[in-house]
Motif scaffolding. Structure first.
Motif, mmCIF file in Angstrom:
data_model
loop_
_atom_site.group_PDB
_atom_site.id
_atom_site.type_symbol
_atom_site.label_atom_id
_atom_site.label_comp_id
_atom_site.label_asym_id
_atom_site.label_seq_id
_atom_site.Cartn_x
_atom_site.Cartn_y
_atom_site.Cartn_z
ATOM 1 N N ILE A 1 0.865 -1.184 0.000
ATOM 2 C CA ILE A 1 0.000 0.000 0.000
ATOM 3 C C ILE A 1 0.897 1.228 0.000
ATOM 4 O O ILE A 1 1.863 1.299 0.755
ATOM 5 C CB ILE A 1 -0.917 0.021 1.238
ATOM 6 N N VAL A 2 0.559 2.202 -0.849
ATOM 7 C CA VAL A 2 1.272 3.473 -0.885
ATOM 8 C C VAL A 2 0.248 4.602 -0.749
ATOM 9 O O VAL A 2 -0.885 4.485 -1.207
ATOM 10 C CB VAL A 2 2.123 3.643 -2.164
ATOM 11 N N ALA A 3 0.666 5.679 -0.097
ATOM 12 C CA ALA A 3 -0.214 6.818 0.173
ATOM 13 C C ALA A 3 0.355 8.066 -0.484
ATOM 14 O O ALA A 3 1.533 8.384 -0.314
ATOM 15 C CB ALA A 3 -0.343 7.031 1.681
ATOM 16 N N GLY A 4 -0.486 8.788 -1.197
ATOM 17 C CA GLY A 4 -0.080 10.029 -1.875
ATOM 18 C C GLY A 4 -0.141 11.214 -0.939
ATOM 19 O O GLY A 4 -0.864 12.176 -1.203
ATOM 20 N N SER A 5 0.621 11.170 0.129
ATOM 21 C CA SER A 5 0.556 12.217 1.151
ATOM 22 C C SER A 5 1.274 13.495 0.743
ATOM 23 O O SER A 5 0.859 14.586 1.116
ATOM 24 C CB SER A 5 1.130 11.707 2.475
ATOM 25 N N ALA A 6 2.369 13.382 -0.012
ATOM 26 C CA ALA A 6 3.111 14.540 -0.527
ATOM 27 C C ALA A 6 3.469 15.555 0.557
ATOM 28 O O ALA A 6 3.325 16.757 0.360
ATOM 29 C CB ALA A 6 2.349 15.218 -1.660
ATOM 30 N N PHE A 7 3.919 15.048 1.708
ATOM 31 C CA PHE A 7 4.335 15.935 2.796
ATOM 32 C C PHE A 7 3.229 16.909 3.199
ATOM 33 O O PHE A 7 3.491 18.044 3.563
ATOM 34 C CB PHE A 7 5.598 16.709 2.430
ATOM 35 N N ALA A 8 1.966 16.466 3.090
ATOM 36 C CA ALA A 8 0.777 17.257 3.458
ATOM 37 C C ALA A 8 0.581 18.490 2.584
ATOM 38 O O ALA A 8 -0.071 19.443 2.988
ATOM 39 C CB ALA A 8 0.795 17.638 4.933
ATOM 40 N N GLN A 9 1.125 18.470 1.383
ATOM 41 C CA GLN A 9 0.889 19.581 0.467
ATOM 42 C C GLN A 9 -0.560 19.567 0.016
ATOM 43 O O GLN A 9 -1.237 18.549 0.078
ATOM 44 C CB GLN A 9 1.839 19.491 -0.726
ATOM 45 N N GLY A 10 -1.041 20.681 -0.466
ATOM 46 C CA GLY A 10 -2.437 20.829 -0.829
ATOM 47 C C GLY A 10 -2.850 20.146 -2.118
ATOM 48 O O GLY A 10 -4.021 20.111 -2.445
#
Length: 167
Positions: free
Chosen positions: A82-91
């Motif tokens: 599983i991978v999550a597209g969190s992007a360092f909490a960018q908008g």
């Protein structure tokens, strides 16, 4: 060893959610990952010191060009991640999530082995259970979703039958 790793992750995780880390992480981590991966011939990653990590090989959604992204992953049974597209909490969603939506056939490199995968977007019915699974590995990780103001895209990567290549 597992409890020591969990203790270290629990101590480090809050630091990764600070404004400072979110500002410098996207700038400093990718070049560090590329350098260590190059030096180790694909066998090591900076992020792998704390969490399972992979290199996601996708096809650009618009360009059609090959793209590589270094990601944390959560094991999800044999042949799955599983991978999550969190992007360092960018908008905004990270580019690799658009790539997987457009071209779900991809591959990953784990410990120097390239593995073909198919990505599927995790649906609303599974999101809470999947986030709980991710947070058992990295405490508080869903905070990125809350702080970003968007619904983070979660993908399940499943190995497809094709030979594994050496990277």
């Amino acid at each position: 060893m597992a409890s020591l790793l969990h203790t270290v992750r629990s101590a480090v995780a809050p630091l990764t959610r600070t404004r400072v880390f979110r500002a410098v992480g996207p700038v400093l981590l990718p070049p560090a990952e590329r350098a260590l991966t190059w030096l180790s011939r694909g066998r090591l990653q900076v992020s792998a010191l704390l969490v399972p990590s992979l290199v996601l090989h996708t096809t650009g959604a618009r360009s059609g060009e090959p793209r590589d992204t270094y990601l944390m992953y959560t094991p999800d049974g044999p042949g799955r991640a599983i991978v999550a597209g969190s992007a360092f909490a960018q908008g905004r969603h990270p580019a690799w999530t658009y790539n997987l939506l457009a071209h779900p056939e991809a591959s990953i490199s784990v410990s120097g082995r390239r593995i073909p995968v198919r990505a599927t977007l995790i649906g609303d019915d599974e999101r809470d259970a999947v986030w709980a699974q991710i947070e058992r590995q990295w405490p508080g990780y869903r905070g990125y979703e809350r702080d970003s103001g968007r619904v983070v895209r979660l993908f399940r990567l499943r190995r497809v039958s094709a030979p594994v290549e050496k990277v």
